[in-house]
Motif scaffolding. Sequence first.
Motif, PDB file in Angstrom:
ATOM      1  N   MET A   1     -12.760-111.682 -29.832  1.00 35.37           N
ATOM      2  CA  MET A   1     -13.704-110.964 -29.629  1.00 35.37           C
ATOM      3  C   MET A   1     -13.410-109.810 -30.132  1.00 35.37           C
ATOM      4  SD  MET A   1     -16.363-109.490 -26.042  1.00 35.37           S
ATOM      5  CE  MET A   1     -17.205-108.806 -26.150  1.00 35.37           C
ATOM      6  N   VAL A   2     -14.244-109.167 -31.563  1.00 35.22           N
ATOM      7  CA  VAL A   2     -14.130-107.757 -31.282  1.00 35.22           C
ATOM      8  C   VAL A   2     -14.383-106.690 -31.132  1.00 35.22           C
ATOM      9  CG1 VAL A   2     -14.497-105.723 -33.618  1.00 35.22           C
ATOM     10  CG2 VAL A   2     -14.066-108.786 -33.540  1.00 35.22           C
ATOM     11  N   LYS A   3     -13.487-105.836 -29.824  1.00 35.00           N
ATOM     12  CA  LYS A   3     -14.008-103.993 -30.111  1.00 35.00           C
ATOM     13  C   LYS A   3     -14.048-103.043 -30.790  1.00 35.00           C
ATOM     14  CE  LYS A   3     -13.815-105.731 -25.341  1.00 35.00           C
ATOM     15  NZ  LYS A   3     -14.279-104.756 -24.124  1.00 35.00           N
ATOM     16  N   TYR A   4     -14.197-102.262 -30.533  1.00 31.69           N
ATOM     17  CA  TYR A   4     -14.780-100.856 -31.634  1.00 31.69           C
ATOM     18  C   TYR A   4     -13.518 -99.494 -31.087  1.00 31.69           C
ATOM     19  CZ  TYR A   4     -17.548-103.713 -34.206  1.00 31.69           C
ATOM     20  OH  TYR A   4     -17.933-105.021 -35.119  1.00 31.69           O
ATOM     21  N   VAL A   5     -13.326 -98.866 -31.915  1.00 36.36           N
ATOM     22  CA  VAL A   5     -12.878 -97.697 -30.905  1.00 36.36           C
ATOM     23  C   VAL A   5     -13.202 -97.158 -31.567  1.00 36.36           C
ATOM     24  CG1 VAL A   5     -10.076 -96.621 -30.587  1.00 36.36           C
ATOM     25  CG2 VAL A   5     -10.469 -99.068 -30.334  1.00 36.36           C
ATOM     26  N   PRO A   6     -13.643 -95.443 -31.701  1.00 36.66           N
ATOM     27  CA  PRO A   6     -13.859 -94.196 -32.501  1.00 36.66           C
ATOM     28  C   PRO A   6     -12.763 -93.991 -32.790  1.00 36.66           C
ATOM     29  CG  PRO A   6     -14.148 -93.720 -29.967  1.00 36.66           C
ATOM     30  CD  PRO A   6     -13.882 -95.335 -29.810  1.00 36.66           C
ATOM     31  N   VAL A   7     -13.001 -93.179 -34.037  1.00 34.36           N
ATOM     32  CA  VAL A   7     -11.823 -92.661 -34.878  1.00 34.36           C
ATOM     33  C   VAL A   7     -12.618 -91.333 -35.424  1.00 34.36           C
ATOM     34  CG1 VAL A   7     -10.431 -92.946 -37.235  1.00 34.36           C
ATOM     35  CG2 VAL A   7     -10.964 -94.542 -35.366  1.00 34.36           C
ATOM     36  N   LYS A  19     -12.766-101.793 -35.789  1.00 31.87           N
ATOM     37  CA  LYS A  19     -12.085-102.549 -35.143  1.00 31.87           C
ATOM     38  C   LYS A  19     -10.883-103.325 -34.637  1.00 31.87           C
ATOM     39  CE  LYS A  19     -15.551-105.164 -38.602  1.00 31.87           C
ATOM     40  NZ  LYS A  19     -15.664-106.142 -39.615  1.00 31.87           N
ATOM     41  N   VAL A  20     -10.387-103.693 -33.591  1.00 27.35           N
ATOM     42  CA  VAL A  20      -9.449-104.070 -32.735  1.00 27.35           C
ATOM     43  C   VAL A  20      -9.617-105.206 -32.098  1.00 27.35           C
ATOM     44  CG1 VAL A  20      -7.810-102.132 -32.939  1.00 27.35           C
ATOM     45  CG2 VAL A  20      -9.867-102.599 -31.205  1.00 27.35           C
ATOM     46  N   ASP A  21      -8.789-106.071 -31.948  1.00 20.01           N
ATOM     47  CA  ASP A  21      -9.109-107.359 -30.750  1.00 20.01           C
ATOM     48  C   ASP A  21      -9.555-107.120 -29.406  1.00 20.01           C
ATOM     49  OD1 ASP A  21      -8.678-109.281 -32.889  1.00 20.01           O
ATOM     50  OD2 ASP A  21      -6.786-109.251 -32.878  1.00 20.01           O
ATOM     51  N   ASN A  22     -10.371-107.864 -28.697  1.00 21.31           N
ATOM     52  CA  ASN A  22      -9.957-108.040 -27.581  1.00 21.31           C
ATOM     53  C   ASN A  22      -8.892-107.462 -26.682  1.00 21.31           C
ATOM     54  OD1 ASN A  22     -11.770-107.933 -25.019  1.00 21.31           O
ATOM     55  ND2 ASN A  22     -11.320-109.280 -24.561  1.00 21.31           N
ATOM     56  N   GLU A  23      -7.924-108.340 -27.163  1.00 21.20           N
ATOM     57  CA  GLU A  23      -6.591-107.894 -26.140  1.00 21.20           C
ATOM     58  C   GLU A  23      -5.511-106.842 -26.514  1.00 21.20           C
ATOM     59  OE1 GLU A  23      -6.162-111.240 -29.360  1.00 21.20           O
ATOM     60  OE2 GLU A  23      -7.681-111.077 -27.673  1.00 21.20           O
ATOM     61  N   ASN A  24      -6.226-105.685 -27.237  1.00 25.96           N
ATOM     62  CA  ASN A  24      -4.886-104.990 -27.976  1.00 25.96           C
ATOM     63  C   ASN A  24      -5.857-103.333 -27.593  1.00 25.96           C
ATOM     64  OD1 ASN A  24      -3.236-106.406 -29.116  1.00 25.96           O
ATOM     65  ND2 ASN A  24      -4.931-106.674 -31.177  1.00 25.96           N
ATOM     66  N   PHE A  25      -7.260-103.710 -27.294  1.00 22.66           N
ATOM     67  CA  PHE A  25      -8.492-103.111 -26.770  1.00 22.66           C
ATOM     68  C   PHE A  25      -7.684-101.864 -26.054  1.00 22.66           C
ATOM     69  CE2 PHE A  25     -11.918-100.736 -25.009  1.00 22.66           C
ATOM     70  CZ  PHE A  25     -12.303 -99.804 -26.169  1.00 22.66           C
ATOM     71  N   GLY A  26      -7.375-102.207 -24.817  1.00 25.96           N
ATOM     72  CA  GLY A  26      -6.956-101.663 -24.034  1.00 25.96           C
ATOM     73  C   GLY A  26      -5.771-100.114 -24.066  1.00 25.96           C
TER      74      GLY A  26
END
Length: 185
Positions: A1-7, A19-26
């Motif tokens: 699942m794709v998550k989004y990180v603000p830049v 865009k990052v993977d769910n497992e890397n989002f944390g």
Amino acid sequence: MVKYVPVKYKRGEPDLLAKVDNENFGYISEHEWMLSPSGYAWTFMIGSPTPITMHRMVVGVYHSLQPSQIVDHAFNDRLDNQFAHLRICTMQENNFNRTVQRNNKLKLKGVYQRNEKFRATIRLNGVFYHLGDYTDKFMAALAYNTAATALFGDYAWHNHIPAGYADSTHLLSPAVMKLAWVGGE
């Protein structure tokens, strides 16, 4: 699942989204990300004067990266940092995947206009290959794409060619077909 990180882009402008993977989002979302002058998401780690890019952080979790190793965005989207869209490569392989230069008037990689014709060229290991002169710029682009696939494999960046040209490979110069046949050897 794709998550989004603000830049952070510019003061007063809305943030861009990486865009990052769910497992890397944390662990990725624990940092404040900014857009580098070259268009990558980067941050500063505590105690380090040098920024780290998001794509190197994502791949570095899974692999012990050497400073000389390059992390390539397979689809040339500098804010797509999903692990499956990143790959470790050499500088040469990374250059194979470069897009067309901004100042290219034709907007086609490996193609330039010479008199009334369009010349297709490609270079590998200092060897310059003339791929033929064509009356149509998209035929020249198809020649480049065919040679790039033969020489660069999965790292080849392809010109975007309108529909209808894909069936025209029989019209390419013998030089292109020889490269395609032998794979550049």
